[in-house]
Design an enzyme around this catalytic site. Structure first.
Site, mmCIF file in Angstrom:
data_model
loop_
_atom_site.group_PDB
_atom_site.id
_atom_site.type_symbol
_atom_site.label_atom_id
_atom_site.label_comp_id
_atom_site.label_asym_id
_atom_site.label_seq_id
_atom_site.Cartn_x
_atom_site.Cartn_y
_atom_site.Cartn_z
ATOM 1 N N TYR A 127 -3.821 -2.636 -2.855
ATOM 2 C CA TYR A 127 -4.946 -1.705 -2.920
ATOM 3 C C TYR A 127 -5.927 -1.994 -1.790
ATOM 4 C CZ TYR A 127 -3.128 -0.518 -7.516
ATOM 5 O OH TYR A 127 -2.323 -0.105 -8.542
ATOM 6 N N ASN A 149 -3.190 10.266 -9.058
ATOM 7 C CA ASN A 149 -2.236 10.990 -8.219
ATOM 8 C C ASN A 149 -1.479 12.016 -9.081
ATOM 9 O OD1 ASN A 149 -0.135 11.810 -6.530
ATOM 10 N ND2 ASN A 149 0.942 9.862 -6.653
ATOM 11 N N CYS A 194 2.697 6.558 -5.237
ATOM 12 C CA CYS A 194 1.710 5.622 -5.760
ATOM 13 C C CYS A 194 2.362 4.367 -6.315
ATOM 14 C CB CYS A 194 0.818 6.300 -6.797
ATOM 15 S SG CYS A 194 1.704 7.135 -8.115
ATOM 16 N N HIS A 195 3.657 4.421 -6.596
ATOM 17 C CA HIS A 195 4.368 3.236 -7.087
ATOM 18 C C HIS A 195 4.472 2.150 -6.019
ATOM 19 C CE1 HIS A 195 7.507 5.829 -5.321
ATOM 20 N NE2 HIS A 195 8.134 4.695 -5.014
ATOM 21 N N GLU A 233 14.175 1.503 -4.352
ATOM 22 C CA GLU A 233 13.904 1.696 -2.928
ATOM 23 C C GLU A 233 14.278 0.463 -2.100
ATOM 24 O OE1 GLU A 233 9.957 3.132 -2.158
ATOM 25 O OE2 GLU A 233 10.346 5.031 -3.180
#
Length: 160
Positions: A96, A119, A127-128, A154
């Site tokens: 963040y 979001n 946002c993950h 990912e």
């Protein structure tokens, strides 16, 4: 005029919402800050062909960057955070604080976290990919288990 559809995904059903034919929402079942169903408009899959195709390609590992037109409703600060989220590369994370610094406001990590949590188009606006300063998983509207699974997917470490 809003319309919505529901599609299956490896992370459970996803509700897609369009405003005047432009994607403005992607919500997971049980998601925090999910708007009431009655605000999603009529159920009609017709405006979601490209979104569905790109999500399918993402979930099969063939797509790493979404190119969909979005209509994101939020404050100028929120929209700036959401734009910043889209610049985090596939398979990478930012804290963040790092995201706040990237946005030119290094003291705004808490505000970035609040905007991140609001979001309206999860997964597509990733946002993950935002984690705590120490590298731990913190807050995710879709639940920490989904966040972990998305990040593992990912990074190529998913077990499903």
């Amino acid at each position: 005029m809003k319309q919505h559809t529901i599609i299956d995904s490896p992370y459970g059903p996803l509700t897609l919402v369009a405003d005047e034919g432009v994607l403005c929402g992607l919500y997971m079942a049980g998601q925090r800050h999910r708007p009431p169903e009655e605000t999603f408009g009529e159920r009609d899959a017709s405006p979601f062909g490209e979104a569905t195709d790109q999500l399918t390609a993402y979930f099969t590992g063939e797509l790493r960057e979404f190119t969909l037109e979005l209509r994101l409703h939020g404050t100028p600060f929120q929209r700036g955070v959401w734009d910043g989220l889209r610049r985090i590369p596939y398979g990478e994370t930012r804290s963040y604080g790092e995201l706040a610094a990237d946005l030119g406001n290094p003291g705004a990590s808490r505000a970035v976290g609040l905007a991140n949590g609001r979001n309206p188009v999860g997964i597509i606006v990733p946002c993950h990919r935002v984690i705590g300063a120490g590298g731990g998983l913190t807050g995710y509207g879709g639940g920490l288990d989904r966040k972990r699974r998305l990040l593992d997917f990912e990074r190529g470490t998913a077990l499903f």
